[in-house]
Design an enzyme around this catalytic site. Structure first.
Site, short mmCIF file in Angstrom:
data_model
loop_
_atom_site.label_atom_id
_atom_site.label_comp_id
_atom_site.label_asym_id
_atom_site.label_seq_id
_atom_site.Cartn_x
_atom_site.Cartn_y
_atom_site.Cartn_z
CG HIS A 93 -1.80 1.23 1.29
ND1 HIS A 93 -2.85 1.41 0.42
CD2 HIS A 93 -1.77 2.34 2.08
CE1 HIS A 93 -3.45 2.56 0.69
NE2 HIS A 93 -2.80 3.14 1.70
CB SER A 94 1.01 4.26 0.30
OG SER A 94 1.37 5.61 0.15
CG LEU A 95 7.23 3.09 1.01
CD1 LEU A 95 8.20 3.50 -0.07
CD2 LEU A 95 7.78 3.43 2.39
#
Length: 252
Positions: A93-95
């Site tokens: 998720h995200s990074l």
């Protein structure tokens, strides 16, 4: 063969030594392995969840932060290569989405393409735009984090704790903002993208652009919410991941 146990990098909250497939989970900026502690109970018992713990947080807080996505990718890949005796899927998720993509590319390059790649909360690597959040002062960084959490405060509910982890968040934001995508061969594994309709970090077009990063099947799952939309859709996440891994569960 003795089943590997948790290491500095890998956490097994519910070990499943006979599971036919492993799902490696990679946290968001400032996040830790415990973000995924509840996920194993939602998945098929035939999936073992391996949650990655980045340096510089929780029980690794005495270690220096990683300075680049390349460095973080190498650390994760080194941990995963001994675990390629059975199919490995990746979720980030995200990074963690960016990291999962680069880990997938590195594994594919050495003949261990992942079984599947699941990403959320991040635009396609080939769709970059300037970001400078890591350079904000503490109050500015807190405001940005509140914007990302939207109306759901479950991820960042305690400001005192949040201020304690600001150095990790800032270090991770720096990694994200300094990342530069290097064009290369597309992946050859199924790719599923989760996105929130109100996520300020990812437009619908930027989420759709992930399609060009695989020659295999592609699925885009759009859900309500902002950047941390998954906190309200954990059952749906588990359902989609389990479905995506079904071909590997049936190989027993």
């Amino acid at each position: 063969m003795t089943e590997p146990q948790s290491t500095l990098w890998i956490r097994r909250f519910q070990p499943r030594p006979t599971a036919p497939v492993r799902l490696v989970c990679l946290p968001h900026a400032g996040g830790s392995a415990t973000f995924f502690a509840g996920l194993p109970a939602m998945l098929s018992p035939e999936v073992e969840v391996l949650a990655v713990q980045y340096p510089g947080r929780q029980d690794r807080r005495g270690e220096p932060f990683v300075e680049s996505l390349d460095q973080l990718t190498r650390g994760v890949v080194d941990e995963l290569l001994p675990l390629t005796d059975r199919p490995l899927a990746l979720f980030g998720h995200s990074l963690g989405a960016m990291l999962a993509f680069e880990v997938a590319r590195s594994l594919m390059a050495v003949g261990h393409a992942p079984a599947a790649l699941f990403v959320s909360g991040r635009r396609a690597p080939s769709r970059q735009r300037p970001e400078y959040d890591h350079a904000l002062d503490d109050d500015g960084l807190l405001r940005e984090i509140r914007t990302l959490s939207g109306t759901d405060n479950r991820v960042f509910a305690d400001e005192e704790i949040l201020r304690m982890v600001l150095p990790a968040i800032r270090a991770d934001f720096r990694i994200v903002e300094n990342y530069r995508y290097a064009p290369g061969p597309p992946l050859d594994c199924p790719l599923t993208v989760f996105t929130g309709v109100d996520d300020p970090k990812v437009s619908a077009d930027e989420a759709e652009a992930w399609r060009g990063h695989t020659t295999d099947s592609f699925d885009l799952v759009t859900l309500t919410g902002g950047h941390f939309f998954l906190t309200a859709h954990q059952e749906r996440l588990a359902e989609v991941i389990t479905k995506g891994l079904t071909p590997f569960l049936a190989r027993r």
